[in-house]
Design a protein around this motif. Structure first.
Motif, PDB file in Angstrom:
ATOM      1  N   VAL A 360       0.754  -1.235   0.065  1.00  0.00           N
ATOM      2  CA  VAL A 360       0.212   0.170  -0.101  1.00  0.00           C
ATOM      3  C   VAL A 360       0.842   1.204  -0.151  1.00  0.00           C
ATOM      4  CG1 VAL A 360      -1.582   1.263   1.520  1.00  0.00           C
ATOM      5  CG2 VAL A 360      -1.995  -1.205   1.168  1.00  0.00           C
ATOM      6  N   GLY A 361       2.234   1.460   0.676  1.00  0.00           N
ATOM      7  CA  GLY A 361       2.897   2.353   0.768  1.00  0.00           C
ATOM      8  C   GLY A 361       3.494   2.516  -0.712  1.00  0.00           C
ATOM      9  N   GLY A 362       4.056   1.391  -1.098  1.00  0.00           N
ATOM     10  CA  GLY A 362       4.683   1.676  -2.439  1.00  0.00           C
ATOM     11  C   GLY A 362       3.629   2.230  -3.572  1.00  0.00           C
ATOM     12  N   GLY A 363       2.462   1.471  -3.501  1.00  0.00           N
ATOM     13  CA  GLY A 363       1.314   2.005  -4.412  1.00  0.00           C
ATOM     14  C   GLY A 363       1.119   3.471  -4.126  1.00  0.00           C
ATOM     15  N   ALA A 364       1.107   3.916  -2.834  1.00  0.00           N
ATOM     16  CA  ALA A 364       0.876   5.559  -3.002  1.00  0.00           C
ATOM     17  C   ALA A 364       1.928   6.298  -3.223  1.00  0.00           C
ATOM     18  CB  ALA A 364       0.721   5.456  -1.019  1.00  0.00           C
ATOM     19  N   ILE A 365       3.188   5.836  -3.206  1.00  0.00           N
ATOM     20  CA  ILE A 365       4.301   6.574  -3.769  1.00  0.00           C
ATOM     21  C   ILE A 365       4.201   6.631  -5.175  1.00  0.00           C
ATOM     22  CG2 ILE A 365       6.830   6.603  -3.861  1.00  0.00           C
ATOM     23  CD1 ILE A 365       6.867   5.409  -0.982  1.00  0.00           C
ATOM     24  N   LEU A 366       3.955   5.526  -5.811  1.00  0.00           N
ATOM     25  CA  LEU A 366       3.844   5.411  -7.322  1.00  0.00           C
ATOM     26  C   LEU A 366       2.857   6.487  -7.698  1.00  0.00           C
ATOM     27  CD1 LEU A 366       4.273   4.236  -9.972  1.00  0.00           C
ATOM     28  CD2 LEU A 366       2.760   2.156  -9.283  1.00  0.00           C
ATOM     29  N   ALA A 367       1.616   6.507  -6.947  1.00  0.00           N
ATOM     30  CA  ALA A 367       0.436   7.269  -7.514  1.00  0.00           C
ATOM     31  C   ALA A 367       0.856   8.705  -7.232  1.00  0.00           C
ATOM     32  CB  ALA A 367      -0.780   7.014  -6.724  1.00  0.00           C
ATOM     33  N   LEU A 368       1.818   9.212  -6.284  1.00  0.00           N
ATOM     34  CA  LEU A 368       2.078  10.536  -6.016  1.00  0.00           C
ATOM     35  C   LEU A 368       3.125  10.953  -7.025  1.00  0.00           C
ATOM     36  CD1 LEU A 368       2.387  12.904  -4.269  1.00  0.00           C
ATOM     37  CD2 LEU A 368       4.170  11.699  -2.852  1.00  0.00           C
ATOM     38  N   GLY A 369       4.046   9.764  -7.584  1.00  0.00           N
ATOM     39  CA  GLY A 369       4.872  10.258  -8.495  1.00  0.00           C
ATOM     40  C   GLY A 369       4.231  10.686  -9.686  1.00  0.00           C
ATOM     41  N   VAL A 370       3.220   9.833 -10.086  1.00  0.00           N
ATOM     42  CA  VAL A 370       2.271  10.301 -11.579  1.00  0.00           C
ATOM     43  C   VAL A 370       1.865  11.455 -11.390  1.00  0.00           C
ATOM     44  CG1 VAL A 370       0.655   9.354 -13.222  1.00  0.00           C
ATOM     45  CG2 VAL A 370       2.040   7.762 -11.752  1.00  0.00           C
ATOM     46  N   LEU A 371       1.090  11.558 -10.236  1.00  0.00           N
ATOM     47  CA  LEU A 371       0.387  12.857  -9.981  1.00  0.00           C
ATOM     48  C   LEU A 371       1.295  14.203 -10.165  1.00  0.00           C
ATOM     49  CD1 LEU A 371      -2.449  13.958  -9.039  1.00  0.00           C
ATOM     50  CD2 LEU A 371      -1.612  13.986  -6.700  1.00  0.00           C
ATOM     51  N   LEU A 372       2.567  14.020  -9.459  1.00  0.00           N
ATOM     52  CA  LEU A 372       3.502  15.072  -9.650  1.00  0.00           C
ATOM     53  C   LEU A 372       3.842  15.360 -11.191  1.00  0.00           C
ATOM     54  CD1 LEU A 372       5.461  14.549  -6.404  1.00  0.00           C
ATOM     55  CD2 LEU A 372       3.692  16.387  -6.817  1.00  0.00           C
ATOM     56  N   LEU A 373       4.010  14.317 -11.870  1.00  0.00           N
ATOM     57  CA  LEU A 373       4.389  14.742 -13.195  1.00  0.00           C
ATOM     58  C   LEU A 373       3.172  15.280 -14.009  1.00  0.00           C
ATOM     59  CD1 LEU A 373       5.512  10.829 -14.499  1.00  0.00           C
ATOM     60  CD2 LEU A 373       6.874  13.100 -14.338  1.00  0.00           C
ATOM     61  N   SER A 374       1.938  15.199 -13.708  1.00  0.00           N
ATOM     62  CA  SER A 374       0.936  16.081 -14.210  1.00  0.00           C
ATOM     63  C   SER A 374       1.104  17.524 -13.996  1.00  0.00           C
ATOM     64  CB  SER A 374      -0.465  15.449 -13.640  1.00  0.00           C
ATOM     65  OG  SER A 374      -0.474  16.055 -12.366  1.00  0.00           O
ATOM     66  N   ARG A 375       1.869  17.830 -12.879  1.00  0.00           N
ATOM     67  CA  ARG A 375       2.108  19.347 -12.887  1.00  0.00           C
ATOM     68  C   ARG A 375       3.136  19.910 -13.758  1.00  0.00           C
ATOM     69  NH1 ARG A 375      -2.360  20.499 -11.869  1.00  0.00           N
ATOM     70  NH2 ARG A 375      -1.369  22.441 -10.989  1.00  0.00           N
ATOM     71  N   LEU A 376       4.021  19.327 -14.204  1.00  0.00           N
ATOM     72  CA  LEU A 376       5.181  19.739 -15.079  1.00  0.00           C
ATOM     73  C   LEU A 376       4.746  20.432 -16.373  1.00  0.00           C
ATOM     74  CD1 LEU A 376       7.419  16.431 -15.096  1.00  0.00           C
ATOM     75  CD2 LEU A 376       7.681  18.411 -13.687  1.00  0.00           C
ATOM     76  N   ASP A 377       5.325  21.375 -16.792  1.00  0.00           N
ATOM     77  CA  ASP A 377       5.167  22.356 -18.004  1.00  0.00           C
ATOM     78  C   ASP A 377       6.176  22.223 -18.844  1.00  0.00           C
ATOM     79  OD1 ASP A 377       6.660  24.311 -16.643  1.00  0.00           O
ATOM     80  OD2 ASP A 377       4.837  25.308 -15.631  1.00  0.00           O
ATOM     81  N   ALA A 378       6.235  23.062 -19.840  1.00  0.00           N
ATOM     82  CA  ALA A 378       7.391  23.422 -20.781  1.00  0.00           C
ATOM     83  C   ALA A 378       8.552  23.699 -20.186  1.00  0.00           C
ATOM     84  CB  ALA A 378       6.752  24.230 -21.956  1.00  0.00           C
ATOM     85  N   SER A 379       8.612  24.517 -18.877  1.00  0.00           N
ATOM     86  CA  SER A 379       9.660  25.001 -18.181  1.00  0.00           C
ATOM     87  C   SER A 379      10.185  24.202 -17.339  1.00  0.00           C
ATOM     88  CB  SER A 379       9.430  26.344 -17.599  1.00  0.00           C
ATOM     89  OG  SER A 379       8.500  26.012 -16.583  1.00  0.00           O
ATOM     90  N   ALA A 380       9.777  22.821 -17.263  1.00  0.00           N
ATOM     91  CA  ALA A 380      10.407  21.957 -16.270  1.00  0.00           C
ATOM     92  C   ALA A 380      11.782  21.833 -16.504  1.00  0.00           C
ATOM     93  CB  ALA A 380       9.694  20.349 -16.165  1.00  0.00           C
ATOM     94  N   LEU A 391      10.249   8.876  -7.494  1.00  0.00           N
ATOM     95  CA  LEU A 391       9.556   8.341  -6.920  1.00  0.00           C
ATOM     96  C   LEU A 391       8.428   7.334  -7.701  1.00  0.00           C
ATOM     97  CD1 LEU A 391       7.457  11.876  -5.717  1.00  0.00           C
ATOM     98  CD2 LEU A 391       8.692  10.130  -4.351  1.00  0.00           C
ATOM     99  N   LEU A 392       8.506   7.441  -9.018  1.00  0.00           N
ATOM    100  CA  LEU A 392       7.841   6.033  -9.688  1.00  0.00           C
ATOM    101  C   LEU A 392       8.677   4.928  -9.429  1.00  0.00           C
ATOM    102  CD1 LEU A 392       7.111   7.847 -13.123  1.00  0.00           C
ATOM    103  CD2 LEU A 392       5.593   7.136 -11.404  1.00  0.00           C
ATOM    104  N   GLY A 393      10.196   5.055  -9.507  1.00  0.00           N
ATOM    105  CA  GLY A 393      10.975   3.947  -9.374  1.00  0.00           C
ATOM    106  C   GLY A 393      10.848   3.113  -7.923  1.00  0.00           C
ATOM    107  N   ALA A 394      10.738   4.079  -6.864  1.00  0.00           N
ATOM    108  CA  ALA A 394      10.609   3.746  -5.707  1.00  0.00           C
ATOM    109  C   ALA A 394       9.411   3.142  -5.392  1.00  0.00           C
ATOM    110  CB  ALA A 394      10.999   4.888  -4.581  1.00  0.00           C
TER     111      ALA A 394
END
Length: 494
Positions: A360-380, A391-394
């Motif tokens: 459950v902890g690993g799945g939560a970290i994976l979901a957090l990593g994907v969610l943070l990717l959604s906040r990236l833009d062209a200036s990342a 976060l995705l890898g961990a």
């Protein structure tokens, strides 16, 4: 026995790494292959699709073959066949040969992948499986990290054919080693304190490899192959993978509609057949096991979320940020590094906190990593992007190592191959499902530009990762030793 277990672990780790390395280097070799052989884009795509369809459709049946004839034998046959196919591709005169040999590679990959888990289940005590499986997961992460760098250097320096020689050499070595290593006696967990050891554990140890087992007692029967079930399941999974791979590339065509129809009809026929046959391909006890089903659902969702995210992120980094392939690989490198580091840590966490909380902890970290990717833009920049991939890898390394350990641990030694085949099937269907989902989301929201569509895709994939974390609530709180069924007693001769 310790030496045999170490050699078994080496075979499992290197075998899994060779398959992972082959997948990453092929992607880099395809453009050069297309130019050299004068192939069309659709033909080149079939060098990947043909492999995926072949491997996904045969994994469970290959696991059953390992249960019956011995995992080491199947592993050796698979790795040596994989090496021969790789060498043939390196010498192929045309694209038709490459496609055919890639399908053969898929068949051989299906033979060896469940065996990498079946050998571990047979050689190690069930309560000590977590760390060997974690090391196998780390090897896959290492291969994923090294593949783009090694493949890129090989293609630039020696041409596309060199990448297939690169995978053939270790496959030959590890295949011959598997044939040379004698099977270790089965690992039986020590009895709990205060419980008698019982005569069965000493007199009837489960064999580490069915091919080297002692003669079967009267009344015992080898694992059933269930050929009709195998054909129906192969048609179901092959058609499903074909649909998931083809729809994102070419949309709904007559071929994809026909493949979907075949998959649905074969799946219904398979379910009916399995209920009626006396010896089904997939043991009902495995499908009735809540931890096994939860583990497979978790792996399916987590792999879909990860590979769908990688698919979208690769286009973002190259088309929006303007990175070349090598720079893209370096930005994504934290994912593989954290997989390598995180899997052994997950094994230690599993011992302390149990599979459920760890996953459950690993799945939560994976979901957090994907969610943070959604906040990236062209200036990342590289730092926040690398943190997302870390976060995705961990998260994924933790989920994969722990859920796989539960699936394999819950299966008796005699059914370890089928359990490994189911695990590998989830890990092959999940990425195709994730890429198809990401492509659909990007297509539906394409009018507003790439970045808004990317945000939508990542949010949906974060929901998929969250579903995987929810599924992992069905995993056990603690890992308990699995009781092996007693071997039938010989009938005394009159």
């Amino acid at each position: 026995m310790i030496r045999q277990r170490r050699l078994t672990l080496a075979c499992s780790v290197v075998g899994a790494a060779v398959v992972a390395l082959d997948g990453t280097v092929l992607t880099l070799a395809q453009p050069a292959l297309q130019r050299d052989l004068g192939a069309g884009f659709a033909e080149v795509q079939w060098t990947s699709t043909g492999y995926l369809v072949a491997v996904a459709s045969l994994l469970v049946f290959a696991g059953r073959l390992g249960d019956r004839y011995g995992h080491r034998r199947l592993f050796a046959l698979g790795t040596l066949g994989f090496a021969a196919a790789s060498a043939g591709i390196a010498l192929a005169p045309g694209i038709g040969w490459v496609i055919g040999l890639r399908v053969l590679q898929g068949v051989c990959g299906a033979l060896l992948q469940p065996a990498t888990l079946g050998m571990l289940r047979a050689a190690f005590p069930s309560d000590r499986l977590a760390m060997p499986i974690a090391l196998r997961t780390s090897a896959i992460g290492l291969a994923a990290a090294a593949g783009p760098l090694i493949g890129g250097a090989s293609v630039d320096g020696y041409g596309w054919r060199s990448v297939f020689v690169l995978t053939a050499i270790p496959a030959v070595v590890i295949g011959l080693l598997a044939l040379a290593v004698p099977a270790a006696p089965a690992a039986v967990p020590a009895p709990a304190a205060g419980s008698p050891a019982g005569p069965r554990s000493a007199a009837h140890p489960a064999s580490a490899d069915p091919s080297s087992a002692a003669p079967r007692p009267c009344g015992a029967s080898p694992a059933s192959l269930d050929l009709p079930g195998a054909v129906l399941l192969a048609a179901t999974l092959g058609g499903l993978v074909q649909v998931l791979v083809a729809v994102p590339e070419s949309g709904w065509t007559m071929v994809t509609v026909l493949a979907l129809g075949v998959a649905l009809a074969a799946g219904a026929a398979f379910a009916r057949h399995e209920r009626r046959t006396a010896r089904p391909l997939v043991p009902p006890a495995l499908l009735r096991s809540r931890p096994v089903v939860a583990g497979l659902a978790t792996l399916l969702a987590a792999s879909a979320a990860l590979f769908g995210s990688l698919f979208v992120a690769t286009y973002f980094l190259q088309d929006v940020r303007g990175l070349d392939p090598l720079s893209t690989g370096l930005w994504v490198l934290p994912l593989a590094v954290m997989m390598v580091v995180g899997a052994p840590v997950a094994a230690l966490l599993q011992r302390r906190f149990g599979p459920r909380r760890t996953t459950v902890g690993g799945g939560a970290i994976l979901a957090l990593g994907v969610l943070l990717l959604s906040r990236l833009d062209a200036s990342a920049t590289a730092l926040p992007t690398g943190a997302c991939f870390a976060l995705l890898g961990a998260g994924f390394g933790t989920v994969m190592a722990t859920a796989t350990a539960v699936v394999v641990h819950r299966a008796p030694v005699a059914e370890a191959g089928v359990a490994g085949g189911l695990q590998q099937t989830a890990m092959n269907v999940g990425p195709a499902l994730g890429v198809a989902t990401a492509t659909l989301m990007m297509t539906l929201d394409a009018a507003g530009g790439f970045v808004p569509a990317m945000e939508t895709a990542f949010l949906v994939l974060a929901c998929v990762a969250t579903l995987g974390a929810a599924a992992s609530l069905g995993l056990p709180g603690r890992t308990a030793p699995v009781e092996e069924p007693a071997a039938p007693r010989p009938v005394p001769r009159p």
